[in-house]
Design an enzyme around this catalytic site. Structure first.
Site, PDB file in Angstrom:
ATOM      1  N   GLY A  81      -4.048   5.699  15.739  1.00 65.61           N
ATOM      2  CA  GLY A  81      -4.382   4.382  16.649  1.00 65.61           C
ATOM      3  C   GLY A  81      -5.180   3.511  15.900  1.00 65.61           C
ATOM      4  N   TYR A  98      -9.432   4.163   7.568  1.00 65.23           N
ATOM      5  CA  TYR A  98     -10.499   4.789   8.195  1.00 65.23           C
ATOM      6  C   TYR A  98     -10.472   6.226   8.158  1.00 65.23           C
ATOM      7  CZ  TYR A  98      -6.960   5.566  11.860  1.00 65.23           C
ATOM      8  OH  TYR A  98      -5.850   5.781  12.730  1.00 65.23           O
ATOM      9  N   ASP A 134       0.690  -1.247  -0.087  1.00 58.81           N
ATOM     10  CA  ASP A 134      -0.082  -0.106  -0.002  1.00 58.81           C
ATOM     11  C   ASP A 134       1.004   1.230  -0.048  1.00 58.81           C
ATOM     12  OD1 ASP A 134      -3.017   0.891   2.024  1.00 58.81           O
ATOM     13  OD2 ASP A 134      -2.203   1.711   0.249  1.00 58.81           O
ATOM     14  N   HIS A 169       4.613   4.033  13.052  1.00 58.96           N
ATOM     15  CA  HIS A 169       3.240   4.582  12.494  1.00 58.96           C
ATOM     16  C   HIS A 169       2.222   4.379  13.101  1.00 58.96           C
ATOM     17  CE1 HIS A 169       2.630   0.501  11.456  1.00 58.96           C
ATOM     18  NE2 HIS A 169       1.655   0.772  10.636  1.00 58.96           N
ATOM     19  N   CYS A 206       0.865   4.366   2.161  1.00 52.28           N
ATOM     20  CA  CYS A 206      -0.153   4.663   3.120  1.00 52.28           C
ATOM     21  C   CYS A 206       0.126   5.691   3.813  1.00 52.28           C
ATOM     22  CB  CYS A 206      -0.324   3.106   3.736  1.00 52.28           C
ATOM     23  SG  CYS A 206      -1.670   3.060   4.995  1.00 52.28           S
TER      24      CYS A 206
END
Lengths: 466, 483
Positions: free
Chosen positions: A404, A229, A120, A429, A123
């Site tokens: 988180g 998210y 990814d 990260h 990301c």
């Protein structure tokens, strides 16, 4: 590879500080430099448990423990400094997640490896501020959530809301956030608060395959599933008022929005394509590695350069993605509170990448060197006065966004001088290993299911024995 | 262009038709587009405001045309029935009028297969009209019978409360077309539990579909638009008794006969007649058992709605009754395209894709057909939408999220594959299909969070053999690993 007992393995490991361990040469063959990983007591236990389990199962291949992966990376040609495991480093494809490794651009043998960037590509995490408080948002939580879902499609097979043609995609791959700005999806100042100003200049859409583009086209502006998210957050605690104020965070209870997303299918395909190409080239260039997943190529080779240009394109795509979601989030909030994103002061605090490779200048043993840094599951953390960070953060240092997992807090940190020296300005990260994900998966019970399946006449059935 | 001439026309107001029209309108805002639908138009809702935690308020319009026309001003909607198609003349003939088109897409869906066409106690359930009818009848029912083993039957069995349900299926396990026997075994316990409160109050992460408007003209039996993913939401599917779930499943049976009360009584002896519990209708199954019930639901699939089209046109039809389409959604007849339940995909598909008559595919096909039509008009090349590379469908069965990816039941792989399985009772069911080390498909039940990871692994075509069964080890964060 030699198979040792757990005790034997421990001879190669030495605790060098209250939160750091050294991995000595010899832990795996061909180490050119040492490894180091940072862990507190809790994380240390996880690391060693992982190693112990792997020793007991006497296997290699499959999933290697993080410690071994850090060491295998230290065996790559052209590596400089140390192979670094940031806190919460854990097993990943090729490189561990949370493994930083730098390679000397001046060394013709130095390599670039897609496993060191991740599938990814780019990301990353972006944080938006608002001038709303918890008490404004709490009573309308569900509606706000629905509003976000209406604007930002999620899940497998969902389609983007922002219209995108193949031509738009080409331009997005090349221009990154500059494309978004041109199309009116971004504010000019958003770029300032983004690594690389939201655009890697070496991107070349021609180095992104047709299949990668096909995977990317429908996914633009969608969130994806899994650990991505868009989260509405509330400031819980402010530890440094000066730094917080510089970022636009004024008080406890202030509402922010965190977007965690990357290049998804497009990044996956770019990485997959490169791994295939590089595996072929390794024989030709006589590159040897300890683990097949560490497929790599000399930085200056055709395959290496192709990958870096394609990776930059995928990175640009991810920035366009986060920018699109920023736009949609602003719309959703504005609609909800009958206001404008401007009036709600929904500025970008910062945007960090944690799956990327970058060319940076660093001091190694007193001398300035140009390095290619692989940061996988690792965030850049530049200190105050570094030329590459925005003017308004010069005094505080680069904001470092640590997202988180669901139910745990996120953190904003700033970069330090010490980090610059010890880890080439890199940190972790994510905020803690989500052991809770595994919790629901114990108590496996498959006896009934087995009976039903055997009736189906399945030829080969492999079961998990837990 | 005159009033009856349209650049593009679409017949059918279901999800395929509406998606097609919306896409056409977005691509050609200046061209005239016609949508003909025999019933109310299915509309995609994006603006929902909550009145209470259960009641939602959304725009209900009197005429179906208003919604589409508001968002797509170049679209004309005619609620009327098509009686004939003269494809050579590019003419559509309806109850009321005639229209000429440049390019046409037929999205007329399918008609429900009803096991007993003439019995008034047998209800087909496939479209929104029949759902409303079902709702009316269930309110007075103590026992019903559900025939069928597909998605609608599965969802219906779970949704019905306060009524006894006899579920008769022709297979060895439930929901056969969707899940394997193992997953069926996993889901069954839910049927004996109390039904959880509806999830309708939680925000949904997906566009919602519902039917446009409460009033609609009853044009004719069986012309309603097919059910979308939210068909049961907000509906009161409760019977007379006060029980949550009471489901009995009869496996490996088909319906031998459906008899109304008197018809059945005659076949019995006097003693049997006296002992008989009285029901309006009786169903005899092929295993000899006879059940009495208040009414029967036939959820046994559909037959593509091609009758009108085949009257005057030589369409090529597949074995399943659908119009054959190529990889551009074209039928064999010039300028006629087809999408959704009415068509049968007749191109050489990607190894991890296959056609299934689902709302999600209807939407994908509708969208792609529109792009195809426009690209042909403009003489441009078009590449197939990537959604046809891998089968993907998300649904809910028995209150569990169900994700189906690729060849999730090893369809078409004969015996040349391996399965990986991980089950936690009551929580999740994960099944992976591997061939030659590559993931070909997966079934994910419950909140596994694995769908994106597996989608990527299938599309990356990565060799996973080195992991063996460790691939599903719950102690490995596999989404992170391949991130």
């Amino acid at each position: 590879m030699v198979i040792r007992t757990y005790n034997e393995e421990q001879q190669y490991l030495e605790k060098i500080s209250s939160c750091a361990w050294k991995i000595k040469k010899g832990f795996v063959p061909n180490m050119k430099v040492e490894g180091v990983f940072y862990a507190n007591d809790a994380l240390e236990k996880l690391m060693f448990d992982e190693l112990k389990n792997s020793c007991h199962s006497q296997g290699f291949g499959g999933f290697l423990p993080g410690m071994k992966q850090i060491a295998n990376v230290a065996a790559l040609p052209g590596i400089i400094g140390k192979s670094v495991g940031l806190p919460d480093v854990h097993a990943g494809y090729g490189f561990a997640i949370g493994n930083m490794a730098a390679f000397d651009m001046g060394d013709p043998k130095a390599i670039v490896s897609p496993g060191g960037v991740g599938f990814d590509i780019n990301c990353g995490v972006r944080l938006l501020r608002t001038n709303l408080s918890e008490k404004d948002v709490s009573p309308v939580k569900e509606q706000l959530a629905q509003s976000l879902f209406d604007h930002i499609p999620v899940g497998v097979g969902s389609k983007g809301v922002i219209p995108m043609t193949a031509k738009d995609l080409e331009e997005a791959l090349e221009m990154g956030m500059d494309w978004s700005l041109r199309e009116g999806y971004a504010w000019a100042e958003d770029k300032e608060h983004c690594e690389e100003y939201g655009r890697m200049l070496q991107a070349d859409p021609a180095k992104v395959s047709m299949r990668a583009k096909k995977r990317g086209l429908p996914q633009l502006g969608t969130l994806g599933a899994g650990n991505h998210y868009v989260e509405i957050q509330v400031v819980d605690e402010i530890y440094n008022k000066f730094a917080a104020n510089k970022m636009g965070i004024e008080h406890k209870g202030q509402v922010c929005v965190m977007i965690h997303s990357g290049s998804r299918g497009l990044g996956h395909q770019v990485a997959t394509d490169a791994l295939v190409a590089m595996e072929k080239a390794m024989k030709r260039d006589k590159i040897e590695v300890n683990d097949r997943q560490l497929a790599c190529a000399h930085i200056r080779s055709q395959e290496g350069q192709d990958y870096l240009k394609g990776m930059a394109g995928a990175a640009n795509y991810a920035w366009v993605n986060r920018t699109s979601m920023t736009f949609l989030t602003r719309q959703a909030f504005a609609k909800m509170f009958h206001s404008t994103p401007d009036d709600l002061d929904m500025h970008v605090i910062y945007d960090v990448s944690h799956n990327i490779a970058k060319v940076e200048e660093h001091f190694v043993e007193g001398k300035q060197r140009t390095l290619l840094l692989h940061r996988k599951g690792s965030t850049r953390a530049f200190p105050p006065h570094h030329p590459l960070i925005p003017v308004d953060y010069q005094l505080t240092g680069q904001p470092v966004l640590i997202g988180g997992t669901m139910g745990t807090c996120s953190y904003i940190l700033t970069g330090t001088e010490r980090g610059m020296l010890e880890t080439f300005g890199s940190t972790c990260h994510g905020a803690g290993r989500a052991l809770s994900r595994a919790k629901s998966r114990r108590n496996l019970d498959y006896t009934d299911v087995l009976g039903a399946l055997s009736e189906m006449g399945i030829l080969m059935l492999i079961l998990i024995k837990f | 262009m005159m009033e009856h001439e349209f650049k593009y026309a679409v017949i059918g107001g279901g999800i395929a038709g509406v998606t097609c029209v919306e896409q056409l309108s977005a691509l050609c805002p200046d061209d005239k587009i016609l949508l003909i639908t025999a019933s109310s138009v299915v509309k995609a809702i994006t603006n929902i405001s909550k009145v209470t935690s259960i009641l939602e308020d959304f725009c209900v319009v009197e005429k179906p045309s208003v919604y589409i026309s508001e968002n797509c001003p170049n679209v004309t909607v005619k609620q009327t029935r098509v009686t004939n198609l003269q494809a050579q003349k590019h003419k559509i003939i309806t109850d009321e009028d005639e229209y000429e088109y440049g390019k046409l897409c037929v999205c007329m869906g399918g008609t429900p297969n009803i096991i007993s066409k003439n019995c008034s106690y047998v209800l087909g359930i496939r479209d929104t009209e029949s759902v409303q009818e079902f709702q009316k009848r269930i309110a007075n029912a103590q026992r019903i019978m559900i025939i069928g083993n597909g998605g609608i039957a599965t969802e219906l069995v779970y949704e019905v409360e306060d009524c006894e349900v006899i579920w008769a299926i022709k297979d060895k396990s439930i929901s056969k077309s969707f899940i394997d026997a193992g997953a069926a075994e996993f889901l069954l316990p839910q049927l004996s539990q109390d039904k959880q409160s509806s999830t309708g109050s939680a925000p949904t992460k997906r566009r919602k579909y519902t039917i446009d408007g409460n009033k609609f003209r009853d044009i004719g039996h069986g012309t309603g638009t097919a059910l979308g993913p939210d068909w049961s939401e907000g509906l009161l599917l409760k019977g007379l008794d006060k029980i949550s779930h009471n489901v009995k499943i009869e496996y490996n049976v088909e319906v031998e006969a459906v008899m109304e009360k008197d018809e059945y009584r005659i076949t019995l002896t006097d003693a049997e007649q006296d002992a008989l519990s009285v029901w309006p209708v009786y169903v005899k199954l092929t295993n000899g058992t006879v059940y009495g019930c208040d009414f029967v639901v036939s959820a046994t699939g559909v037959t593509p709605n091609t009758e009108t089209l085949l009257k005057n046109n030589k369409f090529e039809v597949a074995e399943d009754g659908g119009l054959k389409v190529n990889d551009k959604m074209q039928t064999n007849i010039l300028d006629v395209y087809a999408a959704g339940d009415i068509c049968s995909a007749f191109w050489n598909p990607s190894p991890t894709w296959f056609q299934m008559r689902l709302w999600s595919q209807a939407r994908q096909m509708g969208s792609y057909a529109a792009k195809s039509m426009v690209s042909h008009t403009r003489n441009q090349d078009i590449l197939m939408d990537f959604c046809f590379e891998m089968f993907a469908h998300v649904t809910r069965f028995f209150n569990y999220k169900v994700v189906l990816l690729g060849r999730y039941n090893a369809q078409g792989l004969s015996t040349n594959y391996e399965l990986l399985l991980r089950v936690t009772k009551g929580k999740e069911y994960v099944k992976v299909v591997l061939k030659g080390g590559q993931m070909q498909g997966a079934i994910l039940i419950g909140e596994t969070d694995l769908e994106e990871t597996f989608e990527n692994l299938i599309l990356n075509k990565m060799d996973l053999s080195r992991y063996g069964e460790d691939l599903l080890d719950p102690n490995i964060d596999i989404e992170d690993y391949f991130d």
